[in-house]
Each structure stands twice: as structure tokens, then as C-alpha cells.
Design a protein around this motif. Structure first.
Motif, short mmCIF file in Angstrom:
data_model
loop_
_atom_site.label_atom_id
_atom_site.label_comp_id
_atom_site.label_asym_id
_atom_site.label_seq_id
_atom_site.Cartn_x
_atom_site.Cartn_y
_atom_site.Cartn_z
N ILE A 108 30.25 37.94 30.90
CA ILE A 108 29.26 38.94 30.10
C ILE A 108 28.91 39.95 30.97
O ILE A 108 28.50 40.05 32.10
N TYR A 109 29.33 41.13 30.14
CA TYR A 109 29.07 42.50 30.91
C TYR A 109 27.94 43.06 30.26
O TYR A 109 27.48 42.97 29.13
N GLN A 110 27.10 43.84 31.08
CA GLN A 110 26.29 44.65 30.74
C GLN A 110 26.62 46.23 30.35
O GLN A 110 27.27 46.40 31.58
N LEU A 111 26.45 46.62 29.29
CA LEU A 111 27.00 48.22 29.23
C LEU A 111 25.65 49.29 29.75
O LEU A 111 24.64 48.79 29.64
N THR A 112 26.19 50.50 29.83
CA THR A 112 25.12 51.34 30.17
C THR A 112 24.58 51.97 28.86
O THR A 112 23.88 52.87 29.09
#
Length: 213
Positions: A58-62
Motif C-alpha cells: 500500500i503506497y501513499q501518494l503525494t
């Protein structure tokens, strides 16, 4: 942004390894409904990644979901918080290949073993979903609700037993079944309980059963 643990840019997490809050600058193409790339999104960290019990990153976006919707008219998919059901009509949506695979949930594997990794309660597709290399990390969408019920991750390519690219099913009694040409996904219903207000990861939250570091 949802993907597989085995798609992590720093390599496969080891069995038993859980990665949290690791810096990332990975980019993702944002596609519209015609599969046209309309923007490039960037991550700033891997919030969570593992190949233990499940196969998820799970990635956090900018940027935010709201900002993406405002700029491009594209809404994020919602992750269903209840266990998927056998027989459900589903679509595996591959952004990489810009292709949709339609089939049904055939059932669930008590354990799915592939090489050094073991996954619990894996979702098995009916044979119509002939997913291929490059579809890893694709969302599996319930056609009726539009919600994500799993993340596509593997399939038995050659009929081998429990080797890489040839997962085997293991039941509660230890019996092994090999289904050549059948593909699988990892359920995602456990994820929402691990994210609190403002989508902050809290592995100690009530009801969160994801593996912990």
C-alpha cells in the motif's frame, strides 16, 4: 495505491517480513475509463508491504483522492470490508496491460504456498480469468458493487507443485492440490480496519488482523 508485496520496487519481502513507512518515489500512471493515461501519480512512501499471509503493498501518494477527482474526474475505488463470496462475478482490471478479465470467484484456498511464501484464505478464480504476467497487483472488483474485494497476485503456470509461479493449495489437513492454469488473488477486506481517520495506518487498531512487523 494498492499493489502486491511482490511488486515492491526494493524486491520481494522475506517470509515473515513486514515493511512499514518506507520511503518511495515510485510513479503510477492514472488511466481514465478509456484506458488512456491522463496523469502520472507519485508515491512518497510505502505505508505497508508484506508477502506473509497475504501479498500486498500500500503506497501513499503525494496528492489526495479529492485532488485527483477534482483534476481528472476519476474517483478512487473503495475496498470492501467484508469477506468476498464464492460465485460472485468479478473483474480483474489490469492497468499495465489495459485489459479487463471477467470471471467468478470459484472459491477459497485455506493456504496457498508458492516457493518460500504462504498465503492464507486466497481467492481462486474460475478458469475464465486467464491472467498473465504483468497483471500482478491489479484490483479484483465485485461487478455488482464496484468495490475491490482482492488484489490479483499469482497463478499456476506449468503444473508444478508449490514452486515459484506454480502455487499449490494446501487444505487444513495438509492435503496438496495443484490446479494448472488457475489463477489467484489475495483478499483485501482486512485492510480497512487497519486504517484510522485520515487513512493513517494503525496496526494496533481494533479489528486489524494484518501481519505486524
Amino acid at each position: 495505491m494498492l499493489s502486491n508485496g511482490h511488486c515492491l520496487e526494493t524486491g520481494f519481502p522475506e517470509p515473515g517480513e513486514v515493511i512499514v513507512n518506507q520511503a518511495s518515489s515510485r510513479t503510477f500512471g492514472l488511466l481514465n475509463s478509456a484506458a488512456t493515461r491522463v496523469a502520472t501519480l507519485r508515491a512518497n512512501k510505502v505505508v505497508y508491504s508484506t508477502m506473509t499471509d497475504t501479498d500486498v503493498s500500500i503506497y501513499q501518494l503525494t496528492t489526495t483522492y479529492a485532488a485527483i477527482k477534482s483534476a481528472y474526474g476519476i474517483s478512487a475505488l473503495t475496498v470492501q470490508d467484508t469477506h468476498p463470496t464464492a460465485g460472485t462475478a468479478i473483474t480483474v482490471a489490469s492497468g499495465y496491460w489495459k485489459r479487463l478479465y471477467s470471471c467468478n470467484v470459484d472459491g477459497f484456498a485455506y493456504r496457498l504456498k508458492e516457493g518460500d511464501w504462504t498465503w492464507k484464505d486466497s481467492l481462486r478464480y474460475t478458469s475464465a480469468c486467464q491472467t498473465i504476467g504483468g497483471t500482478s497487483g491489479s484490483p479484483v472488483i465485485d461487478n455488482a458493487t464496484g468495490k475491490v474485494v482482492a488484489v490479483n497476485n499469482t497463478g499456476n503456470e506449468d503444473g508444478e507443485t508449490c514452486t515459484e509461479n506454480n502455487p499449490c493449495e494446501v487444505d487444513a489437513s495438509g492435503n496438496v492440490t495443484v490446479r494448472e492454469g488457475i489463477n489467484y488473488a489475495q483478499e483485501t477486506y482486512q485492510i480497512p480496519a487497519c486504517f484510522t481517520t485520515a487513512n493513517v495506518l494503525n496496526l494496533s487498531a481494533s479489528g486489524c488482523t494484518l501481519p505486524k512487523p
